[in-house]
Motif scaffolding. Structure first.
Motif, PDB file in Angstrom:
ATOM      1  N   VAL A 172       9.253  11.723  -0.894  1.00 19.07           N
ATOM      2  CA  VAL A 172       8.489  10.641  -0.682  1.00 19.07           C
ATOM      3  C   VAL A 172       7.959  10.479   0.847  1.00 19.07           C
ATOM      4  N   ARG A 173       9.044  11.088   1.821  1.00 21.63           N
ATOM      5  CA  ARG A 173       8.626  11.029   3.267  1.00 21.63           C
ATOM      6  C   ARG A 173       7.242  11.117   3.357  1.00 21.63           C
ATOM      7  N   GLY A 174       6.611  10.402   4.425  1.00 20.95           N
ATOM      8  CA  GLY A 174       5.158  10.652   4.734  1.00 20.95           C
ATOM      9  C   GLY A 174       4.388   9.865   4.042  1.00 20.95           C
ATOM     10  N   THR A 175       4.665   9.232   2.888  1.00 19.52           N
ATOM     11  CA  THR A 175       3.897   8.568   2.197  1.00 19.52           C
ATOM     12  C   THR A 175       3.932   7.157   2.802  1.00 19.52           C
ATOM     13  N   ALA A 176       2.616   6.545   2.992  1.00 21.85           N
ATOM     14  CA  ALA A 176       2.528   5.433   3.726  1.00 21.85           C
ATOM     15  C   ALA A 176       2.648   4.308   2.618  1.00 21.85           C
ATOM     16  N   ILE A 177       3.316   3.104   2.946  1.00 18.49           N
ATOM     17  CA  ILE A 177       3.336   1.958   2.341  1.00 18.49           C
ATOM     18  C   ILE A 177       2.426   0.805   2.866  1.00 18.49           C
ATOM     19  N   VAL A 178       1.563   0.371   2.143  1.00 22.00           N
ATOM     20  CA  VAL A 178       0.622  -0.289   2.747  1.00 22.00           C
ATOM     21  C   VAL A 178       0.722  -1.727   1.726  1.00 22.00           C
ATOM     22  N   VAL A 179       0.806  -2.823   2.298  1.00 19.73           N
ATOM     23  CA  VAL A 179       0.272  -4.060   1.634  1.00 19.73           C
ATOM     24  C   VAL A 179      -0.958  -4.608   1.858  1.00 19.73           C
TER      25      VAL A 179
END
Length: 130
Positions: A31-38
């Motif tokens: 999952v590394r490199g996957t952005a988490i955006v709220v």
């Protein structure tokens, strides 16, 4: 009676990052490199794309190419992103009484499932097996 302020987008990101850090390393590395955006809530474009009428129905969304469809030769156009929608998450939290961290973690894990190429049905089946 005193009321606190609702959790902010930053609070939700912090919970998601804590949940992500607890995932076993072999999976976390995928999952590394996957952005988490709220974001506050899904916009009209997302609702139309998902076939939804109400923004309250969607707590999270995976944007990207699932690992099962990626090729080494692919040129990434944008980073894979997991969107968490703050207002629908808070509404579900209020309606269900579920622990907020657990709820954020469940939404995050659901969207990570999509990153791995799992369908909603696959994810729901796995959740029932817990």
């Amino acid at each position: 009676m005193r009321h606190g302020t609702p959790p902010t987008a930053e609070d939700i990101v912090e919970m998601a990052e804590t949940a992500l850090a607890a995932i076993p390393e072999p999976l976390r590395s995928l999952v590394r490199g996957t952005a988490i955006v709220v974001e506050e809530a899904p916009d009209d474009e997302i609702l139309a794309e998902m076939g939804l009428e109400s923004p309250w129905e969607l707590t999270g969304l995976y944007r990207g190419v699932p690992l099962t469809q990626k090729s080494v030769g692919d040129v990434p156009s944008a980073p894979d992103t997991i969107l968490l929608f703050r207002e629908p998450i808070l509404l579900e939290w209020i309606e269900t009484g579920e622990d907020l961290f657990r709820l954020v973690r469940n939404v995050l894990i659901h969207e990570i499932g999509h990153h791995f190429g799992l369908s909603d049905e696959d994810i729901e089946r796995l959740e029932r097996e817990e």
